[in-house]
Each structure stands twice: as structure tokens, then as C-alpha cells.
Design a protein around this motif. Structure first.
Motif, PDB file in Angstrom:
ATOM      1  N   PHE A  37       0.917  -1.220  -0.068  1.00  0.00           N
ATOM      2  CA  PHE A  37      -0.227  -0.104  -0.101  1.00  0.00           C
ATOM      3  C   PHE A  37       0.908   1.300  -0.160  1.00  0.00           C
ATOM      4  N   ASP A  38       2.175   0.883  -0.339  1.00  0.00           N
ATOM      5  CA  ASP A  38       2.977   2.272  -0.509  1.00  0.00           C
ATOM      6  C   ASP A  38       2.813   2.777  -1.795  1.00  0.00           C
ATOM      7  N   PHE A  39       1.589   3.310  -2.187  1.00  0.00           N
ATOM      8  CA  PHE A  39       1.379   3.609  -3.511  1.00  0.00           C
ATOM      9  C   PHE A  39       2.064   4.414  -4.519  1.00  0.00           C
ATOM     10  N   GLY A  40       2.779   5.438  -3.687  1.00  0.00           N
ATOM     11  CA  GLY A  40       3.715   6.068  -4.486  1.00  0.00           C
ATOM     12  C   GLY A  40       4.868   5.628  -4.818  1.00  0.00           C
ATOM     13  N   LEU A  63      -2.352  -2.831  -7.124  1.00  0.00           N
ATOM     14  CA  LEU A  63      -3.516  -2.465  -6.157  1.00  0.00           C
ATOM     15  C   LEU A  63      -3.983  -1.141  -6.322  1.00  0.00           C
ATOM     16  N   HIS A  64      -3.468  -0.037  -6.843  1.00  0.00           N
ATOM     17  CA  HIS A  64      -3.903   1.154  -6.981  1.00  0.00           C
ATOM     18  C   HIS A  64      -4.971   1.405  -8.110  1.00  0.00           C
ATOM     19  N   SER A  65      -4.693   0.447  -9.116  1.00  0.00           N
ATOM     20  CA  SER A  65      -5.553   0.478 -10.304  1.00  0.00           C
ATOM     21  C   SER A  65      -6.988  -0.314  -9.679  1.00  0.00           C
ATOM     22  N   TYR A  66      -6.678  -1.473  -8.917  1.00  0.00           N
ATOM     23  CA  TYR A  66      -7.747  -2.214  -8.265  1.00  0.00           C
ATOM     24  C   TYR A  66      -8.702  -1.445  -7.337  1.00  0.00           C
ATOM     25  N   SER A 105       3.108   0.047 -11.158  1.00  0.00           N
ATOM     26  CA  SER A 105       4.302   0.679 -11.691  1.00  0.00           C
ATOM     27  C   SER A 105       4.192   2.243 -12.120  1.00  0.00           C
ATOM     28  N   GLY A 106       4.885   2.973 -11.457  1.00  0.00           N
ATOM     29  CA  GLY A 106       4.292   4.448 -11.955  1.00  0.00           C
ATOM     30  C   GLY A 106       3.261   5.027 -11.168  1.00  0.00           C
ATOM     31  N   GLY A 107       3.014   4.229 -10.119  1.00  0.00           N
ATOM     32  CA  GLY A 107       1.522   4.732  -9.340  1.00  0.00           C
ATOM     33  C   GLY A 107       2.024   5.934  -8.597  1.00  0.00           C
ATOM     34  N   VAL A 137      -0.102  -5.420   5.603  1.00  0.00           N
ATOM     35  CA  VAL A 137      -0.262  -4.260   4.765  1.00  0.00           C
ATOM     36  C   VAL A 137       0.593  -3.138   4.864  1.00  0.00           C
ATOM     37  N   ASP A 138       1.794  -2.993   4.059  1.00  0.00           N
ATOM     38  CA  ASP A 138       2.840  -2.041   4.080  1.00  0.00           C
ATOM     39  C   ASP A 138       2.060  -0.552   3.530  1.00  0.00           C
ATOM     40  N   LEU A 139       2.114   0.462   4.500  1.00  0.00           N
ATOM     41  CA  LEU A 139       1.670   1.536   4.136  1.00  0.00           C
ATOM     42  C   LEU A 139       2.636   2.514   3.753  1.00  0.00           C
ATOM     43  N   SER A 140       2.441   3.836   3.148  1.00  0.00           N
ATOM     44  CA  SER A 140       3.216   4.768   2.932  1.00  0.00           C
ATOM     45  C   SER A 140       3.509   5.437   4.344  1.00  0.00           C
ATOM     46  N   ALA A 141       4.829   6.137   4.395  1.00  0.00           N
ATOM     47  CA  ALA A 141       5.256   7.015   5.594  1.00  0.00           C
ATOM     48  C   ALA A 141       4.281   7.932   5.787  1.00  0.00           C
TER      49      ALA A 141
END
Length: 304
Positions: A37-40, A63-66, A105-107, A137-141
Motif C-alpha cells: 500500500f505504499d502507492f507512490g 493495487l492502486h488500479s484495483y 508501476s508508476g503509481g 499491509v505496508d503503508l506509505s510513511a
């Protein structure tokens, strides 16, 4: 069990430690799903050394697109079947399963979260939680959109009764201790954000534990002698005092990992063969194993 991994700063070792925790749980026979879930900056594929997924997967398959509804199925990659590390591919007997759900990729981070994305996230977490023993679930910082999404999804009725845990990672430094406190207890932090979307802050706090990373081992071999040794002990004592003041002290501590050169130079899974070849330290593997046991142990999550 759904386990969210978060940190207020980058460079805490959150992702590489979480990947190693997932691997150690798999070795113990658990079925583990790892959601990036580190989308960026979706780099879990690089940590697992999976060619073609080092920075997520292409063609709107991540996951971003999903979560945006651009694809009806979130990509799942069996790590042991897909990794480039042949030692990991050979692990077959008496082990569980380790599956990566990569990002795009490129999210990028979501510009905004609507009810549809929250519902899609809740549905995904529920499905994965029902299929696996552990959903990591690995989240963004930081106070990210990913953390907001996780809080909103877990506040929905379908997830309200699920076993949800929060791991907050921080390095053993003054700035990281203060930052970890702010991430959980500060304005727009975990408790504040959770309350805004319907969580009970006290109940949410009971689900939070801290993991210290890159903690120096103080002994005769590493600390030297004379003024330097005295200074190191003084700083270590001061950090313990600061952690206690910021409520990230021993009572809320799940565990810690030592300084590990192989993780500083090359973020990766540490396999037993790496220790046998003396390129990784046994103490680091033991720390990962203890953390994996404690995450799984209900006694670790009793209210503090």
C-alpha cells in the motif's frame, strides 16, 4: 489477522522488516499475504527480488488500479515461485505460503478517497483475511492517504470485528522517537484520524505496538572503551528516557532489530543460508523470528 505497518519517516526499515516478518511467518507454516500500500513507491517486489515487479506491476494490474476499479482482480504473485533467489525458490517442505499483492508501476498516492475506494479496500482486506493467516499491509510513511484509507476501511462494519493490528516502526534516534509519538498521538495522527472516522481511540491504541530498528548492540566488542563507551551508554539511557516520555517505551514495545550491514547495503530477505555464509548476523534472524512470534501471540496484544 490484518497487520498494518506504518512509520512517520522514511528510512525506518519498515518495509524490509515487514517483508522479513512475512517470510519468517511463512517458514513457521503460516499463509501470508503482503499488500504493498505504499502507492507512490511500491518496491516490495524489489525486496522479494521478483523481476518485472521491482517497482510494481504494469498495465493497471496493481493495487492502486484495483482500488480505483480499473481492474476487477488484484494481481497476486507467489513469492517462492517468482523470486530470482534460487535459495528461496527451493523452500517447499513444511512451509506456508507467501503471496505479494503489488502496487502499480508508476503509481501515485490517491488525490482523494471516495466511498467507493474505501468499500473496495474493505472488500479486499476481508477477502485476503479470510484466505490467509496473516495479511501484512505496508503503508506509505507519515500521515498518508494510505493510512487514512486503512482507518476508514477498518471502521466499516464488515471489518469492525476482525483482528486488526498496527505496527509503528522507528529508528533508535531522538528524531524518530519523537516522530513515532506524533504519528500515533499527534494532530491528524493515527488516534486522531481513527476517531474522526468512527474508531474508539482507546481500543485503537490497544492495537498499536512499536518496533525499534537499527538498534546498536552495546558490548565490549562494539562500544569501545573510555569516553566513547561512556557517551554511548549515556545516549542509550537518554533515548530510553525519551521513549518513556513519548509513550513509545518498553510497555508498548513489540521488539527491536539490531544494526545489520546486509540491510544497510542491500535491502532484502535474510535467509538462513546468508547467516551460514557469514554475510548476515544470526542476531538479526533471531530478532525477526521473535518479532514474528510476538505478532502472532495474543498475549503481545493485551491492553497496556
Amino acid at each position: 489477522m490484518i497487520v498494518f505497518a506504518t512509520s512517520d519517516k522514511g528510512g525506518t526499515g519498515r518495509s524490509v522488516t515487514s517483508c522479513n516478518l512475512g517470510y519468517r511467518m511463512c517458514v513457521k507454516g503460516k499463509r501470508v499475504a503482503y499488500l504493498d500500500f505504499d502507492f507512490g513507491s511500491p518496491t516490495a517486489g524489489a525486496l522479494f527480488e521478483i523481476s518485472g515487479a521491482e517497482r510494481g506491476v504494469p498495465d493497471n494490474a496493481g493495487l492502486h488500479s484495483y482500488l480505483q476499479g480499473k481492474t476487477g482482480v488484484a494481481t497476486r504473485i507467489d513469492v517462492r515461485d517468482s523470486t530470482d533467489r534460487h535459495q528461496l525458490r527451493k523452500l517447499r517442505t513444511r512451509t506456508g505460503k507467501l503471496v505479494l499483492l503489488p502496487g502499480d508501476s508508476g503509481g501515485a498516492e490517491f488525490k482523494q478517497i471516495d466511498n467507493g475506494i474505501v468499500a473496495k479496500c474493505a472488500q479486499l482486506l476481508l477477502e485476503v483475511d479470510q484466505s490467509f493467516d496473516v495479511c501484512l499491509v505496508d503503508l506509505s510513511a507519515g500521515r498518508s492517504v494510505a493510512m487514512e484509507l486503512a482507518l476508514k476501511a477498518t471502521a466499516l462494519p464488515q471489518l469492525a470485528e476482525r483482528m486488526v493490528r498496527w505496527l509503528v516502526f522507528h529508528r533508535w534516534t531522538r528524531q524518530h522517537i519523537i516522530a513515532a509519538h506524533g504519528l500515533v498521538r499527534g494532530e491528524h495522527g493515527l488516534l486522531d484520524g481513527g476517531k474522526r472516522v468512527g474508531h474508539d481511540p482507546d481500543a485503537l491504541l490497544d492495537r498499536v505496538r512499536y518496533i525499534r530498528t537499527a538498534v546498536p548492540v552495546l558490548n565490549d566488542e562494539t562500544e569501545g572503551s573510555g569516553p566513547q563507551a561512556a557517551w554511548l551508554h549515556e545516549q542509550h539511557t537518554e533515548l530510553k528516557r525519551l521513549a518513556l516520555t513519548n509513550k513509545v517505551g518498553a510497555s508498548a514495545l513489540l521488539g527491536e532489530t539490531p544494526v545489520e550491514p546486509i540491510l544497510q547495503w542491500r535491502e532484502q530477505l535474510i535467509l538462513d543460508i546468508d547467516v551460514d555464509r557469514k554475510i548476515a548476523n544470526r542476531a538479526t534472524v533471531e530478532a525477526f523470528e521473535k518479532l514474528a512470534d510476538r505478532v502472532l501471540d495474543p498475549a503481545s496484544w493485551k491492553p497496556v
